[in-house]
Design an enzyme around this catalytic site. Structure first.
Site, short mmCIF file in Angstrom:
data_model
loop_
_atom_site.label_atom_id
_atom_site.label_comp_id
_atom_site.label_asym_id
_atom_site.label_seq_id
_atom_site.Cartn_x
_atom_site.Cartn_y
_atom_site.Cartn_z
N TYR A 254 0.87 -1.17 -0.06
CA TYR A 254 -0.07 0.11 0.00
C TYR A 254 0.87 1.12 0.05
CZ TYR A 254 -4.88 -1.87 0.47
OH TYR A 254 -6.05 -2.29 0.29
N LYS B 252 2.08 -15.61 3.08
CA LYS B 252 2.29 -16.27 1.94
C LYS B 252 3.93 -16.58 1.87
CE LYS B 252 0.93 -18.31 -1.77
NZ LYS B 252 -0.06 -19.38 -2.10
N ASP C 201 -4.07 -17.91 1.05
CA ASP C 201 -5.00 -18.60 0.00
C ASP C 201 -5.72 -19.93 1.17
OD1 ASP C 201 -2.48 -20.11 0.34
OD2 ASP C 201 -2.57 -20.60 -1.86
N ASP D 66 -6.75 -6.69 3.87
CA ASP D 66 -7.85 -5.82 3.03
C ASP D 66 -9.02 -6.96 2.34
OD1 ASP D 66 -9.41 -4.00 1.31
OD2 ASP D 66 -8.40 -4.57 -0.30
N ASP E 39 -13.08 -8.24 3.86
CA ASP E 39 -14.09 -8.09 3.03
C ASP E 39 -14.86 -9.75 3.21
OD1 ASP E 39 -14.09 -5.70 2.23
OD2 ASP E 39 -14.43 -6.19 0.13
C1 IPM Z 1 -10.76 -0.75 2.86
C2 IPM Z 1 -10.74 -0.32 1.49
C3 IPM Z 1 -9.42 0.66 1.24
C4 IPM Z 1 -8.36 -0.31 1.44
C5 IPM Z 1 -9.70 1.40 0.06
C6 IPM Z 1 -11.03 2.27 -0.20
C7 IPM Z 1 -8.37 2.11 -0.28
O1 IPM Z 1 -10.97 -1.20 0.68
O2 IPM Z 1 -10.84 0.17 3.89
O3 IPM Z 1 -10.80 -2.01 2.99
O4 IPM Z 1 -8.02 -0.84 0.47
O5 IPM Z 1 -8.00 -0.26 2.52
MN MN Z 2 -11.11 -3.22 1.61
#
Ligand code: IPM
Ligand code: MN
Length: 350
Positions: free
Chosen positions: A140, A191, A224, A248, A252
């Site tokens: 990042y 990884k 993975d 990240d 999700d």
């Molecule tokens: C998150 C989002 C951000 C990230 C984006 C919007 C830059 O996906 O907070 O998880 O990748 O960290």
């Molecule tokens: Mn994210």
């Protein structure tokens, strides 16, 4: 002794504005009658602002933000395909800028499958874990570039940066958290079979810090494989620590496992307190449903609860979570508006 907390509010765009408004109402409700006062300043930042005056994060506002006790963040991002935003990168210019400049190295993202909530999984079992995502390093950092841009010989590099200092502080933070939880279990995810250089630093650091926490059971998974375990047996996780990009992606997935991204909360935390920490739902600005009162404000409300914890208001944080829990149990039937959900949570506070 009364206490005033200065709070910067960045609602941002789309549903960010709607959910942040409700989180603020819940904060007012939980603090009403206490001797804690919130002194709020709203910052209009995000795609809307950029379109209005071309600014993403003006220097003066950036400087001003440093002085707050905490930041409550909604979501940023304009309508996909908006040509005027084609070359803008609000994520980098605003969200990541704040995470990096304010040294939010602990990106804390809890996943709890609350009673009454339907998981994406058919048989999830007990789901109650926290992903501790490193927030200031990894791929990042923007270390890289393009050579011979826009030619067939273009070369692009995106170098992942992993410092012993940065890895150690996040690993230590995660161990400290794991040591304070009943399960006392830490899974580190990487990884190492492929990313051998960064992996070696992570492994060395985890092993060294683990020696200081004999009560914490340590486990390693490749990223993975971790995605498989997270959907097959999420109950095996307690605290997970991982790098910025893996974190990240994994958070999700965790959001889906925990009943949807509308419930996924986060804190971008600077544990040293040198700069304000920032609390935000994991979801985005969802322009497709913006302004329609369709967004679930719960992720934002739970993020505000993490903020209360961070500000030393653990009983208030727990009251908010209990109210959310009570509301979730009674959900079902007709979908409710954004406002109706926060009204119900506020009613549960009483
Ligand atoms: C998150 C989002 C951000 C990230 C984006 C919007 C830059 O996906 O907070 O998880 O990748 O960290
Ligand atoms: Mn994210």
């Amino acid at each position: 002794m009364s206490r005033t907390i200065s709070l910067a509010v960045i609602p941002g765009d789309g549903i960010g504005q709607e959910v942040t408004a409700e989180a603020n109402r819940v904060l007012d409700a939980v603090l009403s009658g206490s001797d804690v006062r919130l002194d709020r300043t709203e910052f209009k930042l995000g795609a809307e602002r950029l379109l209005a005056d071309g600014q993403t994060l003006p220097e003066a506002e950036f400087e001003q933000l440093k002085g707050f006790d905490a930041i409550l963040f909604g979501a940023v991002g304009g309508v996909p395909g908006d040509e005027r935003l084609r070359d803008a990168n609000i994520e980098r210019g605003l969200l990541l800028k704040l995470r990096f400049a304010f040294d939010h190295y602990a990106n804390v993202r809890p996943t709890t499958l609350f009673p009454g909530v339907t998981s994406t999984l058919a048989d999830p079992g007990e789901v109650d874990f926290v992903i501790v995502r490193e927030g200031t390093e990894g791929p990042y950092v923007g270390n890289g570039g393009r050579l011979r841009a826009d030619t067939p010989h273009e070369v692009a590099t995106e170098v992942s940066v992993n410092t012993a200092f940065g890895v150690e502080r996040i690993v230590r933070y995660a161990f400290e958290m794991a040591a304070g939880r009943p399960a006392q279990k830490l899974t580190w995810v990487h990884k190492t079979n492929v990313l051998v250089h960064a992996g070696a630093v992570w492994q060395r650091v985890v092993e060294a810090v683990a020696a200081e926490y004999p009560g914490v059971a340590v486990d390693y998974m490749h990223i993975d494989a971790a995605t498989i375990h997270m959907v097959q047996q999420p109950s095996r996780f307690d605290v997970i620590v991982t790098d910025n990009l893996f974190g990240d992606i994994l958070t999700d997935l965790a959001g889906a496992v925990g009943g949807g991204i509308g419930l996924a909360a986060s804190g971008n935390i600077n544990p040293d307190g040198a700069f304000p920490s920032m609390f935000e739902p994991v979801h985005g600005s969802a322009p497709d449903i913006a302004g329609q009162q369709k967004a679930d404000p719960t992720a934002s409300i739970l993020s505000a609860a993490i903020m209360l914890d961070h500000l030393g208001l653990a009983p208030e944080a727990e009251r908010v979570r209990a109210a959310v829990r009570a509301d979730l149990v009674t959900r079902g039937g007709e979908p409710r508006t954004t406002r109706a959900i926060s009204d119900a949570i506020i009613a549960q506070l009483a």
